[in-house]
Design an enzyme around this catalytic site. Structure first.
Site, short mmCIF file in Angstrom:
data_model
loop_
_atom_site.label_atom_id
_atom_site.label_comp_id
_atom_site.label_asym_id
_atom_site.label_seq_id
_atom_site.Cartn_x
_atom_site.Cartn_y
_atom_site.Cartn_z
N SER A 125 0.81 -1.26 -0.11
CA SER A 125 0.14 -0.10 -0.06
C SER A 125 0.77 1.26 0.04
O SER A 125 1.81 1.30 0.70
CB SER A 125 -1.00 -0.03 1.31
OG SER A 125 -1.35 1.44 1.52
N TYR A 150 -2.30 -1.39 11.06
CA TYR A 150 -2.26 -1.99 9.66
C TYR A 150 -1.15 -1.53 8.70
O TYR A 150 -0.60 -2.34 8.03
CB TYR A 150 -3.58 -1.50 9.02
CG TYR A 150 -3.63 -1.62 7.44
CD1 TYR A 150 -3.71 -2.84 6.96
CD2 TYR A 150 -3.61 -0.56 6.62
CE1 TYR A 150 -3.81 -3.05 5.66
CE2 TYR A 150 -3.53 -0.75 5.27
CZ TYR A 150 -3.56 -1.93 4.69
OH TYR A 150 -3.69 -2.12 3.44
N LYS A 154 2.02 -3.86 6.71
CA LYS A 154 2.43 -3.62 5.16
C LYS A 154 3.82 -3.50 5.06
O LYS A 154 4.66 -4.07 4.28
CB LYS A 154 1.51 -2.69 4.50
CG LYS A 154 0.16 -2.94 4.43
CD LYS A 154 0.13 -4.25 3.18
CE LYS A 154 -1.22 -4.76 3.23
NZ LYS A 154 -1.35 -6.08 2.75
P1 NAD Z 1 -10.65 -7.50 1.39
O1 NAD Z 1 -10.90 -7.44 2.88
O2 NAD Z 1 -11.99 -7.20 0.47
O3 NAD Z 1 -10.02 -8.89 0.71
C1 NAD Z 1 -9.28 -9.40 1.63
C2 NAD Z 1 -9.59 -10.88 1.51
O4 NAD Z 1 -8.59 -11.71 2.26
C3 NAD Z 1 -10.70 -11.22 2.13
O5 NAD Z 1 -11.90 -12.01 1.48
C4 NAD Z 1 -10.95 -11.94 3.55
O6 NAD Z 1 -11.64 -12.77 3.89
C5 NAD Z 1 -9.42 -12.82 3.20
N1 NAD Z 1 -8.72 -12.97 4.48
C6 NAD Z 1 -8.26 -12.18 5.05
N2 NAD Z 1 -7.24 -12.98 6.14
C7 NAD Z 1 -7.08 -13.99 5.66
C8 NAD Z 1 -6.32 -15.31 5.89
N3 NAD Z 1 -5.65 -15.48 7.11
N4 NAD Z 1 -6.70 -16.43 5.23
C9 NAD Z 1 -7.38 -16.36 4.04
N5 NAD Z 1 -8.06 -15.28 3.73
C10 NAD Z 1 -7.81 -14.29 4.40
O7 NAD Z 1 -9.59 -6.43 0.93
P2 NAD Z 1 -9.13 -5.92 -0.47
O8 NAD Z 1 -9.43 -4.42 -0.43
O9 NAD Z 1 -9.65 -6.68 -1.48
O10 NAD Z 1 -7.51 -5.77 -0.20
C11 NAD Z 1 -6.88 -6.97 -0.73
C12 NAD Z 1 -5.31 -6.72 -0.32
O11 NAD Z 1 -4.83 -5.34 -0.73
C13 NAD Z 1 -5.15 -6.62 1.31
O12 NAD Z 1 -3.92 -7.10 1.48
C14 NAD Z 1 -5.03 -5.10 1.28
O13 NAD Z 1 -4.25 -4.81 2.63
C15 NAD Z 1 -4.50 -4.54 0.37
N6 NAD Z 1 -4.60 -3.30 0.09
C16 NAD Z 1 -5.97 -2.76 -0.14
C17 NAD Z 1 -6.43 -1.53 -0.40
C18 NAD Z 1 -7.78 -1.07 -0.58
O14 NAD Z 1 -7.96 0.22 -0.41
N7 NAD Z 1 -8.83 -1.71 -0.73
C19 NAD Z 1 -5.26 -0.45 -0.29
C20 NAD Z 1 -3.93 -1.01 -0.40
C21 NAD Z 1 -3.68 -2.19 -0.16
C1 UD1 Z 2 -6.92 5.02 3.53
C2 UD1 Z 2 -5.93 4.44 4.80
C3 UD1 Z 2 -4.79 3.77 4.04
C4 UD1 Z 2 -5.35 2.48 3.31
C5 UD1 Z 2 -6.42 3.25 2.46
C6 UD1 Z 2 -7.06 2.00 1.33
C7 UD1 Z 2 -6.20 6.29 6.48
C8 UD1 Z 2 -5.51 7.15 7.51
N1 UD1 Z 2 -5.46 5.65 5.50
O1 UD1 Z 2 -6.38 6.07 2.75
O2 UD1 Z 2 -3.93 3.25 5.04
O3 UD1 Z 2 -4.40 1.93 2.55
O4 UD1 Z 2 -7.46 3.91 3.00
O5 UD1 Z 2 -8.01 2.36 0.44
O6 UD1 Z 2 -7.10 5.71 6.95
N2 UD1 Z 2 -12.70 11.14 3.32
C9 UD1 Z 2 -13.65 12.18 3.91
N3 UD1 Z 2 -14.80 11.63 4.70
C10 UD1 Z 2 -15.03 10.37 4.67
C11 UD1 Z 2 -14.03 9.24 4.29
C12 UD1 Z 2 -12.82 9.93 3.76
O7 UD1 Z 2 -13.49 13.20 3.71
O8 UD1 Z 2 -15.85 9.95 5.27
C13 UD1 Z 2 -11.32 11.66 2.88
C14 UD1 Z 2 -10.22 11.70 3.55
O9 UD1 Z 2 -9.85 12.52 4.64
C15 UD1 Z 2 -9.07 11.32 2.63
C16 UD1 Z 2 -9.74 10.78 1.39
O10 UD1 Z 2 -11.24 11.16 1.54
O11 UD1 Z 2 -8.50 12.77 2.25
C17 UD1 Z 2 -9.79 9.41 1.08
O12 UD1 Z 2 -10.09 8.63 2.24
P1 UD1 Z 2 -9.96 7.03 2.26
O13 UD1 Z 2 -10.76 6.61 1.35
O14 UD1 Z 2 -10.28 6.88 3.69
O15 UD1 Z 2 -8.53 6.82 1.89
P2 UD1 Z 2 -7.02 7.10 2.51
O16 UD1 Z 2 -7.16 7.84 3.69
O17 UD1 Z 2 -6.21 7.73 1.39
#
Ligand code: NAD
Ligand code: UD1
Length: 342
Positions: A125, A150, A154
């Site tokens: 991330s 969290y 990462k």
């Molecule tokens: P998500 O929660 O929708 O998907 C993660 C999946 O992993 C879920 O289906 C959950 O059931 C499964 N899981 C969790 N722990 C497990 C375990 N121990 N064994 C097997 N399955 C397990 O999340 P996502 O948004 O799809 O994110 C996927 C990956 O990307 C994560 O590692 C997350 O940290 C990373 N990531 C997500 C974002 C975001 O904004 N969504 C941003 C940066 C990084």
């Molecule tokens: C957040 C996480 C980041 C994670 C990412 C996944 C934090 C500080 N960071 O990023 O670790 O990897 O999500 O997508 O939580 N906002 C509002 N109102 C809301 C929600 C969000 O104004 O109700 C604003 C936030 O202040 C930010 C932007 O929208 O400026 C995006 O927020 P968000 O979607 O939570 O993502 P990040 O904060 O960038």
């Protein structure tokens, strides 16, 4: 045909990546413990892709649950999405977050070593860059101090993989640092399905637009940006999914070692711009107010996309408008999210 194991494959990004992999001709095996996803996702994948994917309900932390996947399939590469990802929850449940995210990676890499599977794509991330005013973030930007457990998981997983890569030179690893994944599949069958009240911007706006939540609070209107709200690099989840296919192809044809790639669009969008784009997509105004800043937020975050473009041949193409319209399509077709498992 190469077989890719997708851990966390019923989750938000994993499920969309399964579609992209299938479309590109990969054979896909999914492992997920369903802690944050539902089996309904498998049915929807069937509808979209016209086939059933091999699915293992397995906790990646438990060798006895994950090993059958390796024993029963000839896996060529792994994409490791499985993990816990809610920032706020990680502050109140640090034990669960460190335990799940660190142990799942340890167990997985142990099995990959034993079964001689050496290509790994890892979900990292942009949060690892921490607080810095030096944007865009390049892959060389210094890693910062994370503001929550969290983020540290990462950061630590990345370090573990750098150490593994030194000790086990046969491994080929791609660390993908996602910026802000949003949007949904164009069918409206799959999208982000958070439990409870969402923390992230797009799921929250969707619920306000759909009438389930009353009002969006914009966290801070006094940042040093053009309209005073924070800038983020929102990337459509299908672009992100396609980035994973590029990463898998890259690993198959390149040297061993570890490579880091940002996956973003390279463009910052403010909260107000995102809200306006969503209002256009849903056709009505979104109830909103400017509130105080959220602790831990940085003003501006967007990716340098040069390295991914040059080495992976990856460029995100979908616009913020498409992100909003796909979210809205998903929200209107699934106002209560996916049905629960029985
Ligand atoms: P998500 O929660 O929708 O998907 C993660 C999946 O992993 C879920 O289906 C959950 O059931 C499964 N899981 C969790 N722990 C497990 C375990 N121990 N064994 C097997 N399955 C397990 O999340 P996502 O948004 O799809 O994110 C996927 C990956 O990307 C994560 O590692 C997350 O940290 C990373 N990531 C997500 C974002 C975001 O904004 N969504 C941003 C940066 C990084
Ligand atoms: C957040 C996480 C980041 C994670 C990412 C996944 C934090 C500080 N960071 O990023 O670790 O990897 O999500 O997508 O939580 N906002 C509002 N109102 C809301 C929600 C969000 O104004 O109700 C604003 C936030 O202040 C930010 C932007 O929208 O400026 C995006 O927020 P968000 O979607 O939570 O993502 P990040 O904060 O960038």
């Amino acid at each position: 045909m190469s077989t890719v194991l997708v851990t966390g494959g019923t989750g938000f990004i994993g499920s969309h990546t399964v579609i992209a992999l299938d479309k590109s001709g990969f054979d896909v095996v999914i492992a997920d413990n369903l802690s944050n996803s539902k089996t309904e996702v498998l049915k929807r994948l069937h509808t979209i892709c016209g086939k059933d994917f091999r699915f293992y309900k397995a906790d990646c932390c438990k060798r006895e649950e994950l090993e059958p996947v390796f024993r029963e399939n000839k896996i060529d590469a792994v994409i490791h999405f499985a993990g816990l990802k809610a920032v706020g929850e990680s502050v109140s449940k640090p034990l669960e977050y460190y335990s799940n995210n660190i142990n799942s990676l340890l167990t997985l890499v142990g099995l990959m070593k034993d079964y001689k599977v050496d290509e790994l794509v890892f979900s990292s991330s942009a949060t690892v860059y921490g607080e810095s005013e030096d944007v865009p973030f390049t892959e060389e930007s210094p890693l910062g101090m994370c503001t929550n457990p969290y983020g540290w998981t990462k950061w630590m997983q990345e370090q573990m993989l750098r150490d593994f890569s030194k000790a086990y030179p046969e491994f080929k690893i791609a660390l993908l640092r996602y910026f802000n994944p949003v949007g949904a599949h164009e069918s409206g069958l799959l999208g982000e399905d958070p439990r409870g009240i969402p923390n992230n911007l797009f799921p929250y706006i969707s619920k306000v637009a759909g009438g389930t939540l009353e009002k969006l609070t914009i966290f801070g209107g006094d940042y040093d940006t053009e309209d005073g709200t924070c800038l983020r690099d929102y990337i459509h989840v299908m672009d992100l999914a396609e980035g994973h296919v590029k990463a898998i192809n890259y690993l198959a044809t390149n040297d061993t070692g570890i490579n880091v790639f940002n996956l973003g669009t390279g463009k910052g969008t403010s909260v107000l711009e995102a809200v306006r784009a969503f209002e256009k997509a849903c056709g009505h105004e979104i109830n909103k107010e400017i509130g105080p800043r959220r602790p831990g937020d940085i003003a501006v975050s967007y990716a340098s996309t040069e390295k991914a473009e040059k080495l992976l041949g990856f460029k995100a193409t979908r616009t913020v408008e498409e992100m909003c319209s796909s979210c809205w399509n998903w929200q209107t077709k699934n106002p209560d999210g996916l049905p629960d498992d029985n």
